[in-house]
Design a protein around this motif. Structure first.
Motif, mmCIF file in Angstrom:
data_model
loop_
_atom_site.group_PDB
_atom_site.id
_atom_site.type_symbol
_atom_site.label_atom_id
_atom_site.label_comp_id
_atom_site.label_asym_id
_atom_site.label_seq_id
_atom_site.Cartn_x
_atom_site.Cartn_y
_atom_site.Cartn_z
ATOM 1 N N THR A 60 0.851 -1.187 0.000
ATOM 2 C CA THR A 60 0.000 0.000 0.000
ATOM 3 C C THR A 60 0.890 1.242 0.000
ATOM 4 O OG1 THR A 60 -0.064 0.151 2.400
ATOM 5 C CG2 THR A 60 -1.752 -1.226 1.349
ATOM 6 N N LYS A 61 0.295 2.388 -0.213
ATOM 7 C CA LYS A 61 1.065 3.637 -0.182
ATOM 8 C C LYS A 61 1.700 3.839 1.190
ATOM 9 C CE LYS A 61 -1.200 6.315 -3.770
ATOM 10 N NZ LYS A 61 -1.991 7.489 -4.114
ATOM 11 N N ASP A 62 1.006 3.423 2.245
ATOM 12 C CA ASP A 62 1.524 3.571 3.608
ATOM 13 C C ASP A 62 2.805 2.764 3.829
ATOM 14 O OD1 ASP A 62 -0.609 5.209 4.195
ATOM 15 O OD2 ASP A 62 -1.778 3.633 5.187
ATOM 16 N N ASP A 63 2.986 1.680 3.062
ATOM 17 C CA ASP A 63 4.180 0.839 3.210
ATOM 18 C C ASP A 63 5.434 1.549 2.709
ATOM 19 O OD1 ASP A 63 2.740 -1.358 4.228
ATOM 20 O OD2 ASP A 63 2.313 -2.087 2.206
ATOM 21 N N GLY A 64 5.287 2.418 1.729
ATOM 22 C CA GLY A 64 6.451 3.050 1.116
ATOM 23 C C GLY A 64 7.372 1.996 0.545
ATOM 24 N N GLU A 65 8.668 2.090 0.862
ATOM 25 C CA GLU A 65 9.658 1.127 0.380
ATOM 26 C C GLU A 65 9.760 -0.095 1.292
ATOM 27 O OE1 GLU A 65 11.595 1.466 -2.509
ATOM 28 O OE2 GLU A 65 10.153 3.064 -2.883
ATOM 29 N N LYS A 66 9.138 -0.033 2.449
ATOM 30 C CA LYS A 66 9.285 -1.110 3.438
ATOM 31 C C LYS A 66 8.295 -2.236 3.162
ATOM 32 C CE LYS A 66 11.472 1.381 7.127
ATOM 33 N NZ LYS A 66 11.692 1.336 8.545
ATOM 34 N N VAL A 67 8.692 -3.136 2.266
ATOM 35 C CA VAL A 67 7.808 -4.227 1.858
ATOM 36 C C VAL A 67 8.458 -5.605 2.050
ATOM 37 C CG1 VAL A 67 6.509 -2.830 0.213
ATOM 38 C CG2 VAL A 67 8.554 -4.041 -0.559
ATOM 39 N N PHE A 68 9.669 -5.648 2.611
ATOM 40 C CA PHE A 68 10.377 -6.910 2.806
ATOM 41 C C PHE A 68 10.295 -7.362 4.263
ATOM 42 C CE2 PHE A 68 12.310 -5.112 -0.957
ATOM 43 C CZ PHE A 68 12.440 -6.213 -1.797
ATOM 44 N N TYR A 69 10.136 -8.676 4.432
ATOM 45 C CA TYR A 69 10.075 -9.281 5.756
ATOM 46 C C TYR A 69 10.999 -10.483 5.764
ATOM 47 C CZ TYR A 69 5.953 -6.400 6.468
ATOM 48 O OH TYR A 69 5.104 -5.338 6.588
ATOM 49 N N THR A 70 11.358 -10.949 6.949
ATOM 50 C CA THR A 70 12.241 -12.103 7.037
ATOM 51 C C THR A 70 11.805 -13.041 8.152
ATOM 52 O OG1 THR A 70 14.554 -12.817 7.174
ATOM 53 C CG2 THR A 70 13.925 -10.944 8.537
ATOM 54 N N VAL A 71 12.168 -14.289 7.978
ATOM 55 C CA VAL A 71 12.030 -15.321 8.996
ATOM 56 C C VAL A 71 13.379 -16.010 9.022
ATOM 57 C CG1 VAL A 71 10.882 -17.477 9.640
ATOM 58 C CG2 VAL A 71 9.574 -15.648 8.531
ATOM 59 N N TYR A 72 13.965 -16.156 10.195
ATOM 60 C CA TYR A 72 15.280 -16.793 10.272
ATOM 61 C C TYR A 72 15.414 -17.588 11.563
ATOM 62 C CZ TYR A 72 16.224 -12.585 13.047
ATOM 63 O OH TYR A 72 16.159 -11.577 13.967
ATOM 64 N N PHE A 73 16.277 -18.586 11.501
ATOM 65 C CA PHE A 73 16.550 -19.429 12.662
ATOM 66 C C PHE A 73 17.869 -20.152 12.414
ATOM 67 C CE2 PHE A 73 13.448 -21.378 9.788
ATOM 68 C CZ PHE A 73 14.129 -22.508 9.356
ATOM 69 N N PRO A 74 18.508 -20.634 13.483
ATOM 70 C CA PRO A 74 19.764 -21.373 13.293
ATOM 71 C C PRO A 74 19.526 -22.628 12.452
ATOM 72 C CG PRO A 74 19.470 -20.786 15.607
ATOM 73 C CD PRO A 74 18.178 -20.467 14.899
ATOM 74 N N VAL A 75 20.458 -22.933 11.573
ATOM 75 C CA VAL A 75 20.348 -24.115 10.719
ATOM 76 C C VAL A 75 20.159 -25.363 11.584
ATOM 77 C CG1 VAL A 75 21.594 -25.594 9.086
ATOM 78 C CG2 VAL A 75 21.621 -23.132 8.798
ATOM 79 N N SER A 76 20.773 -25.378 12.752
ATOM 80 C CA SER A 76 20.654 -26.535 13.641
ATOM 81 C C SER A 76 19.208 -26.769 14.095
ATOM 82 C CB SER A 76 21.564 -26.374 14.863
ATOM 83 O OG SER A 76 21.260 -25.162 15.541
#
Length: 132
Positions: A71-87
Motif C-alpha cells: 500500500t502507499k503507507d508501506d512506502g519502500e518497506k515491503v520486505f520481511y524475514t524469517v530466520y533461525f539457526p540451521v541446527s
C-alpha cells in the motif's frame, strides 16, 4: 569467501511470526546475522507474502519475503524475514539436504534426483506413517 550449497524443498511460507518490514532483501539478511540486534517478531495475521530468496548465512537459515499487495503507507518497506539457526531447521519444519555441495549444479542435480514426484509422494507417506 567459500560458498557451499545445500538444497531444500517444501519451503514453508505460512509462518505466523515475521520480522520487518525492511526496505531491501540485503537489510533482511543483515538483521538475521546481526548478533547484537535481535528484533522481536510480529504477528503476520492475514498479510500475503511471496518468497524472494532462501539462503544460509553464518549458520542462519534465512527466508526473505515480500508483501504481495503493498500500500502507499508501506512506502519502500515491503520486505520481511524469517530466520533461525540451521541446527533448528528440522524442529522448525524445514527440510535441508543431508549433504553439502561445492557447486550449484551438483546441488541442483542431487535435489532433482531426491525430489522427483515419486520420491516426494513416498516421503509424505512415510512421514504420515511415522506419525502413528
Amino acid at each position: 569467501h567459500n560458498t557451499v550449497y545445500r538444497w531444500s524443498n517444501d519451503v514453508n511460507l505460512t509462518d505466523s511470526e515475521i520480522v520487518g518490514p525492511f526496505e531491501s532483501e540485503a537489510e533482511c539478511k543483515q538483521v538475521a546475522i546481526d548478533k547484537t540486534n535481535d528484533p522481536s517478531p510480529t504477528q503476520r495475521e492475514e498479510m500475503e507474502l511471496e518468497l524472494v530468496s532462501v539462503s544460509i548465512r553464518e549458520g542462519m537459515f534465512i527466508k526473505v519475503l515480500k508483501k504481495k499487495q503493498p500500500t502507499k503507507d508501506d512506502g519502500e518497506k515491503v520486505f520481511y524475514t524469517v530466520y533461525f539457526p540451521v541446527s533448528d531447521a528440522e524442529e522448525c519444519g524445514q527440510q535441508l539436504s543431508p549433504g553439502i555441495y561445492l557447486s550449484r549444479p551438483e546441488a541442483v542435480s542431487d535435489a532433482n534426483k531426491k525430489n522427483s514426484f515419486k520420491r516426494s509422494l513416498l516421503n509424505k507417506c512415510e512421514e504420515e506413517f511415522n506419525k502413528q
